[in-house]
Design a protein around this motif. Sequence first.
Motif, PDB file in Angstrom:
ATOM      1  N   GLY A 160       6.083  32.157 -16.625  1.00  0.00           N
ATOM      2  CA  GLY A 160       6.974  30.437 -15.946  1.00  0.00           C
ATOM      3  C   GLY A 160       6.872  30.150 -14.550  1.00  0.00           C
ATOM      4  N   TYR A 161       6.793  30.972 -13.433  1.00  0.00           N
ATOM      5  CA  TYR A 161       7.396  31.415 -11.739  1.00  0.00           C
ATOM      6  C   TYR A 161       5.957  31.040 -11.260  1.00  0.00           C
ATOM      7  CZ  TYR A 161      11.387  34.182 -13.169  1.00  0.00           C
ATOM      8  OH  TYR A 161      12.566  35.321 -13.079  1.00  0.00           O
ATOM      9  N   ILE A 162       6.240  29.806 -10.852  1.00  0.00           N
ATOM     10  CA  ILE A 162       5.735  29.208  -9.830  1.00  0.00           C
ATOM     11  C   ILE A 162       5.566  29.183  -8.315  1.00  0.00           C
ATOM     12  CG2 ILE A 162       4.458  26.883  -9.313  1.00  0.00           C
ATOM     13  CD1 ILE A 162       5.279  26.314 -12.320  1.00  0.00           C
ATOM     14  N   LEU A 163       4.473  29.341  -7.453  1.00  0.00           N
ATOM     15  CA  LEU A 163       4.725  29.422  -6.393  1.00  0.00           C
ATOM     16  C   LEU A 163       4.603  27.963  -5.672  1.00  0.00           C
ATOM     17  CD1 LEU A 163       5.251  31.736  -4.232  1.00  0.00           C
ATOM     18  CD2 LEU A 163       2.597  32.617  -3.708  1.00  0.00           C
ATOM     19  N   THR A 164       4.949  27.608  -4.492  1.00  0.00           N
ATOM     20  CA  THR A 164       5.347  26.172  -3.551  1.00  0.00           C
ATOM     21  C   THR A 164       5.292  26.152  -2.439  1.00  0.00           C
ATOM     22  OG1 THR A 164       4.968  23.978  -3.626  1.00  0.00           O
ATOM     23  CG2 THR A 164       7.422  24.814  -4.756  1.00  0.00           C
ATOM     24  N   ASN A 165       5.500  25.044  -1.618  1.00  0.00           N
ATOM     25  CA  ASN A 165       5.650  24.951  -0.199  1.00  0.00           C
ATOM     26  C   ASN A 165       7.105  24.519  -0.286  1.00  0.00           C
ATOM     27  OD1 ASN A 165       2.856  24.090   0.312  1.00  0.00           O
ATOM     28  ND2 ASN A 165       2.809  25.699   1.520  1.00  0.00           N
ATOM     29  N   ASN A 166       7.890  25.592   0.407  1.00  0.00           N
ATOM     30  CA  ASN A 166       9.302  25.419   0.634  1.00  0.00           C
ATOM     31  C   ASN A 166       9.962  23.597   1.309  1.00  0.00           C
ATOM     32  OD1 ASN A 166      12.624  25.317   0.959  1.00  0.00           O
ATOM     33  ND2 ASN A 166      11.629  24.541   3.308  1.00  0.00           N
ATOM     34  N   HIS A 167       8.493  22.540   2.117  1.00  0.00           N
ATOM     35  CA  HIS A 167       9.392  21.283   2.239  1.00  0.00           C
ATOM     36  C   HIS A 167       8.509  19.981   0.762  1.00  0.00           C
ATOM     37  CE1 HIS A 167       3.820  21.280   3.104  1.00  0.00           C
ATOM     38  NE2 HIS A 167       3.367  20.835   2.141  1.00  0.00           N
ATOM     39  N   VAL A 168       7.696  20.944  -0.206  1.00  0.00           N
ATOM     40  CA  VAL A 168       7.668  20.302  -0.794  1.00  0.00           C
ATOM     41  C   VAL A 168       8.884  20.033  -1.704  1.00  0.00           C
ATOM     42  CG1 VAL A 168       7.391  20.093  -3.230  1.00  0.00           C
ATOM     43  CG2 VAL A 168       5.328  20.841  -1.517  1.00  0.00           C
ATOM     44  N   ILE A 169       9.676  20.940  -2.478  1.00  0.00           N
ATOM     45  CA  ILE A 169      10.684  20.693  -2.721  1.00  0.00           C
ATOM     46  C   ILE A 169      12.725  20.567  -1.696  1.00  0.00           C
ATOM     47  CG2 ILE A 169       9.717  21.873  -4.739  1.00  0.00           C
ATOM     48  CD1 ILE A 169      12.502  23.739  -2.302  1.00  0.00           C
ATOM     49  N   ASN A 170      12.192  20.991  -0.497  1.00  0.00           N
ATOM     50  CA  ASN A 170      13.237  20.645   0.385  1.00  0.00           C
ATOM     51  C   ASN A 170      14.331  19.598   0.213  1.00  0.00           C
ATOM     52  OD1 ASN A 170      14.596  21.843   2.444  1.00  0.00           O
ATOM     53  ND2 ASN A 170      14.077  20.369   3.985  1.00  0.00           N
ATOM     54  N   GLY A 171      15.069  19.235   0.354  1.00  0.00           N
ATOM     55  CA  GLY A 171      16.236  19.046  -0.335  1.00  0.00           C
ATOM     56  C   GLY A 171      15.808  17.633  -1.582  1.00  0.00           C
ATOM     57  N   ALA A 172      15.561  18.250  -2.886  1.00  0.00           N
ATOM     58  CA  ALA A 172      15.008  17.962  -3.740  1.00  0.00           C
ATOM     59  C   ALA A 172      16.134  18.009  -5.263  1.00  0.00           C
ATOM     60  CB  ALA A 172      13.722  18.188  -4.867  1.00  0.00           C
ATOM     61  N   ASN A 173      16.688  17.239  -5.415  1.00  0.00           N
ATOM     62  CA  ASN A 173      18.022  16.669  -6.897  1.00  0.00           C
ATOM     63  C   ASN A 173      17.080  17.155  -7.926  1.00  0.00           C
ATOM     64  OD1 ASN A 173      18.737  14.535  -4.649  1.00  0.00           O
ATOM     65  ND2 ASN A 173      20.529  16.090  -5.092  1.00  0.00           N
ATOM     66  N   SER A 174      15.942  17.092  -7.981  1.00  0.00           N
ATOM     67  CA  SER A 174      15.343  17.150  -9.626  1.00  0.00           C
ATOM     68  C   SER A 174      13.321  17.794  -9.194  1.00  0.00           C
ATOM     69  CB  SER A 174      15.420  16.420 -10.684  1.00  0.00           C
ATOM     70  OG  SER A 174      14.742  15.120  -9.952  1.00  0.00           O
ATOM     71  N   VAL A 175      13.058  19.273 -10.190  1.00  0.00           N
ATOM     72  CA  VAL A 175      11.862  19.087  -9.491  1.00  0.00           C
ATOM     73  C   VAL A 175      11.083  18.863 -11.380  1.00  0.00           C
ATOM     74  CG1 VAL A 175      10.104  20.408  -8.594  1.00  0.00           C
ATOM     75  CG2 VAL A 175      13.167  20.116  -7.760  1.00  0.00           C
ATOM     76  N   LYS A 176      10.575  18.643 -11.142  1.00  0.00           N
ATOM     77  CA  LYS A 176       9.222  18.604 -12.256  1.00  0.00           C
ATOM     78  C   LYS A 176       7.779  19.296 -12.357  1.00  0.00           C
ATOM     79  CE  LYS A 176      11.516  14.527 -14.318  1.00  0.00           C
ATOM     80  NZ  LYS A 176      12.391  15.168 -15.329  1.00  0.00           N
ATOM     81  N   VAL A 177       7.672  20.620 -13.411  1.00  0.00           N
ATOM     82  CA  VAL A 177       6.346  20.579 -12.627  1.00  0.00           C
ATOM     83  C   VAL A 177       5.593  19.527 -14.350  1.00  0.00           C
ATOM     84  CG1 VAL A 177       5.277  22.913 -13.552  1.00  0.00           C
ATOM     85  CG2 VAL A 177       7.416  22.475 -11.829  1.00  0.00           C
ATOM     86  N   ARG A 178       4.037  19.801 -14.053  1.00  0.00           N
ATOM     87  CA  ARG A 178       3.150  19.268 -14.140  1.00  0.00           C
ATOM     88  C   ARG A 178       2.428  20.060 -14.914  1.00  0.00           C
ATOM     89  NH1 ARG A 178       3.072  13.449 -16.445  1.00  0.00           N
ATOM     90  NH2 ARG A 178       3.914  12.935 -14.296  1.00  0.00           N
ATOM     91  N   LEU A 179       1.674  20.579 -15.817  1.00  0.00           N
ATOM     92  CA  LEU A 179       0.259  21.613 -16.020  1.00  0.00           C
ATOM     93  C   LEU A 179      -1.258  20.655 -16.426  1.00  0.00           C
ATOM     94  CD1 LEU A 179       1.346  23.778 -19.081  1.00  0.00           C
ATOM     95  CD2 LEU A 179       2.095  24.184 -16.116  1.00  0.00           C
ATOM     96  N   ARG A 180      -2.185  21.221 -16.193  1.00  0.00           N
ATOM     97  CA  ARG A 180      -2.955  20.595 -16.479  1.00  0.00           C
ATOM     98  C   ARG A 180      -3.505  19.618 -17.227  1.00  0.00           C
ATOM     99  NH1 ARG A 180      -9.193  22.875 -15.994  1.00  0.00           N
ATOM    100  NH2 ARG A 180     -10.137  21.098 -14.786  1.00  0.00           N
ATOM    101  N   ASP A 181      -3.124  20.616 -18.702  1.00  0.00           N
ATOM    102  CA  ASP A 181      -3.360  19.336 -19.640  1.00  0.00           C
ATOM    103  C   ASP A 181      -1.785  18.090 -19.942  1.00  0.00           C
ATOM    104  OD1 ASP A 181      -0.369  20.381 -19.888  1.00  0.00           O
ATOM    105  OD2 ASP A 181      -1.309  22.164 -22.173  1.00  0.00           O
TER     106      ASP A 181
END
Length: 111
Positions: free
Chosen positions: A41-62
């Motif tokens: 479950g470790y996922i790499l993304t860009n800081n600008h995508v999550i910067n300042g977020a109060n909640s983060v959700k991840v959706r898989l291809r399925d």
Amino acid sequence: MLKRTAGSVVEISTESVVTGSFAQQYVQQGAGSGVIISQDGYILTNNHVINGANSVKVRLRDGTEYDATIIGSDSDNDIALLKVSATGLSPATFGDSNSLAVGVLCELLSA
């Protein structure tokens, strides 16, 4: 190549509470992408995508969706690490730069 990596790419959606003029608060939504780097479950993304977020959700291809925890981020390098509570995910396959050879890609493409 696309078929091998498609299952490793995820959609990331965020929500942030923003204070506007006259101290009015509203929810701002954002979106981006990331790549699964481990089966647990470790996922790499860009800081600008999550910067300042109060909640983060991840959706898989399925279509499966998970709440994500921000493990860490680095704004100077624009990178962030997320974790979802899941197992058996399809991580991306990373290459070994020590095994690269000049001209090999051209030979493979022309074969």
